[in-house]
Design a protein around this motif. Structure first.
Motif, PDB file in Angstrom:
ATOM      1  N   THR A 167      -0.970  -0.500   7.194  1.00 53.80           N
ATOM      2  CA  THR A 167      -1.797  -1.068   6.127  1.00 53.80           C
ATOM      3  C   THR A 167      -3.230  -0.567   6.217  1.00 53.80           C
ATOM      4  O   THR A 167      -3.812  -0.131   5.218  1.00 53.80           O
ATOM      5  N   LEU A 168      -3.810  -0.616   7.397  1.00 55.07           N
ATOM      6  CA  LEU A 168      -5.186  -0.146   7.570  1.00 55.07           C
ATOM      7  C   LEU A 168      -5.290   1.342   7.274  1.00 55.07           C
ATOM      8  O   LEU A 168      -6.190   1.781   6.534  1.00 55.07           O
ATOM      9  N   HIS A 169      -4.389   2.121   7.844  1.00 55.37           N
ATOM     10  CA  HIS A 169      -4.403   3.576   7.623  1.00 55.37           C
ATOM     11  C   HIS A 169      -4.288   3.896   6.139  1.00 55.37           C
ATOM     12  O   HIS A 169      -5.068   4.692   5.592  1.00 55.37           O
TER      13      HIS A 169
ATOM     14  N   SER B 208       0.853  -1.192   0.000  1.00 54.90           N
ATOM     15  CA  SER B 208       0.000   0.000   0.000  1.00 54.90           C
ATOM     16  C   SER B 208       0.887   1.241   0.000  1.00 54.90           C
ATOM     17  O   SER B 208       2.103   1.162   0.204  1.00 54.90           O
ATOM     18  N   LEU B 209       0.261   2.373  -0.224  1.00 55.86           N
ATOM     19  CA  LEU B 209       0.946   3.667  -0.217  1.00 55.86           C
ATOM     20  C   LEU B 209       0.280   4.593   0.788  1.00 55.86           C
ATOM     21  O   LEU B 209      -0.941   4.580   0.930  1.00 55.86           O
TER      22      LEU B 209
ATOM     23  N   ASN C 184       4.583   0.703   1.778  1.00 57.01           N
ATOM     24  CA  ASN C 184       4.451  -0.192   2.930  1.00 57.01           C
ATOM     25  C   ASN C 184       4.128  -1.583   2.413  1.00 57.01           C
ATOM     26  O   ASN C 184       3.396  -1.742   1.440  1.00 57.01           O
ATOM     27  N   LEU C 185       4.681  -2.591   3.088  1.00 53.04           N
ATOM     28  CA  LEU C 185       4.443  -3.978   2.712  1.00 53.04           C
ATOM     29  C   LEU C 185       4.377  -4.818   3.983  1.00 53.04           C
ATOM     30  O   LEU C 185       5.310  -4.791   4.788  1.00 53.04           O
TER      31      LEU C 185
ATOM     32  N   VAL D 113      10.133   3.232   7.561  1.00 46.67           N
ATOM     33  CA  VAL D 113      10.870   2.166   6.884  1.00 46.67           C
ATOM     34  C   VAL D 113      10.110   1.687   5.649  1.00 46.67           C
ATOM     35  O   VAL D 113       8.903   1.466   5.689  1.00 46.67           O
ATOM     36  N   ASP D 114      10.838   1.520   4.542  1.00 47.28           N
ATOM     37  CA  ASP D 114      10.308   0.948   3.312  1.00 47.28           C
ATOM     38  C   ASP D 114      10.585  -0.552   3.354  1.00 47.28           C
ATOM     39  O   ASP D 114      11.737  -0.981   3.236  1.00 47.28           O
ATOM     40  N   GLU D 115       9.545  -1.360   3.537  1.00 48.66           N
ATOM     41  CA  GLU D 115       9.728  -2.812   3.681  1.00 48.66           C
ATOM     42  C   GLU D 115      10.215  -3.469   2.394  1.00 48.66           C
ATOM     43  O   GLU D 115      10.843  -4.532   2.444  1.00 48.66           O
ATOM     44  N   PHE D 116       9.921  -2.872   1.239  1.00 49.36           N
ATOM     45  CA  PHE D 116      10.488  -3.400  -0.006  1.00 49.36           C
ATOM     46  C   PHE D 116      12.014  -3.355   0.074  1.00 49.36           C
ATOM     47  O   PHE D 116      12.694  -4.332  -0.222  1.00 49.36           O
TER      48      PHE D 116
END
Length: 203
Positions: free
Chosen positions: A71-73, A30-31, A38-39, A105-108
């Motif tokens: 993710t929800l947000h 998501s963005l 985010n992942l 943090v960028d999980e990718f």
């Protein structure tokens, strides 16, 4: 044995998620409003309908920095997301993204994954996955919670685009022995598909 969920079960660890298993993993990209990636993986995840295709996921608890989980947000604000389906070969990368990382943090990048453009939604897909479901937000349902500080939410989305790698298709069907989807069991256990069998419905 028998126990009520509201009372102690007497076992070493809670058995519910071990009983309701295996469960597919929705690896959700998501963005946020500023375009930040985010992942995160969710094992309370599944398909709920086919026409149109709908998916549901349980996003429970809060972020370690307070407020709703990213993710929800993100999905509630931007109305889009991608379910990247996890396979056995990328299990370690998925597990890396399960950490409660700081919002920045960028999980990718954290997991060494490749974001690749989607067709119909803005959030990118995980290139390393064999299948992806591009989704638009439908609804969030707040579920009961035994802890007022721990909210339980079921988020529903409609699938608007589906990607499948040609590498996992045999004779016009998804070949599960090539696809090898990963599934969540109880505790810290997982499984993946190595073989299948068919049962035809009675006529």
């Amino acid at each position: 044995m028998f126990y009520k969920p509201s009372e102690p079960h007497g076992l070493k660890h809670g058995p519910l998620k071990a009983i309701i298993s295996p469960r597919p993993i929705g690896w959700i990209s998501s963005l946020d409003e500023a375009g930040g990636l985010n992942l995160a993986p969710f094992s309370f995840f599944n398909a709920m309908a086919e026409n149109p295709p709908m998916v549901a996921m349980g996003i429970n608890g809060t972020h370690s920095e307070g407020g709703a989980k990213d993710t929800l947000h993100n999905i509630e604000k931007t109305k889009e997301f991608v379910c990247n389906m996890v396979t056995y070969d990328i299990r370690d990368s998925m597990n890396t993204t399960s950490a409660m990382a700081p919002r920045a943090v960028d999980e990718f990048e954290l997991a060494g994954l490749t974001p690749t453009p989607s067709e119909l939604v803005k959030p990118p897909r995980v290139k390393e996955c064999a299948a992806h479901l591009e989704c638009v937000y439908w609804q969030t349902i707040e579920l009961p919670s035994s802890d007022p500080n721990h909210k339980n939410n079921m988020l529903l989305g409609q699938v608007v685009g589906i990607h499948i790698s040609d590498d996992v298709i045999t004779d016009g069907m998804v070949d599960m022995t090539k696809y090898q989807p990963l599934a969540r069991l109880g505790y810290m256990d997982y499984c993946y598909v190595e073989n299948t069998f068919a049962l035809n419905r009675p006529g």
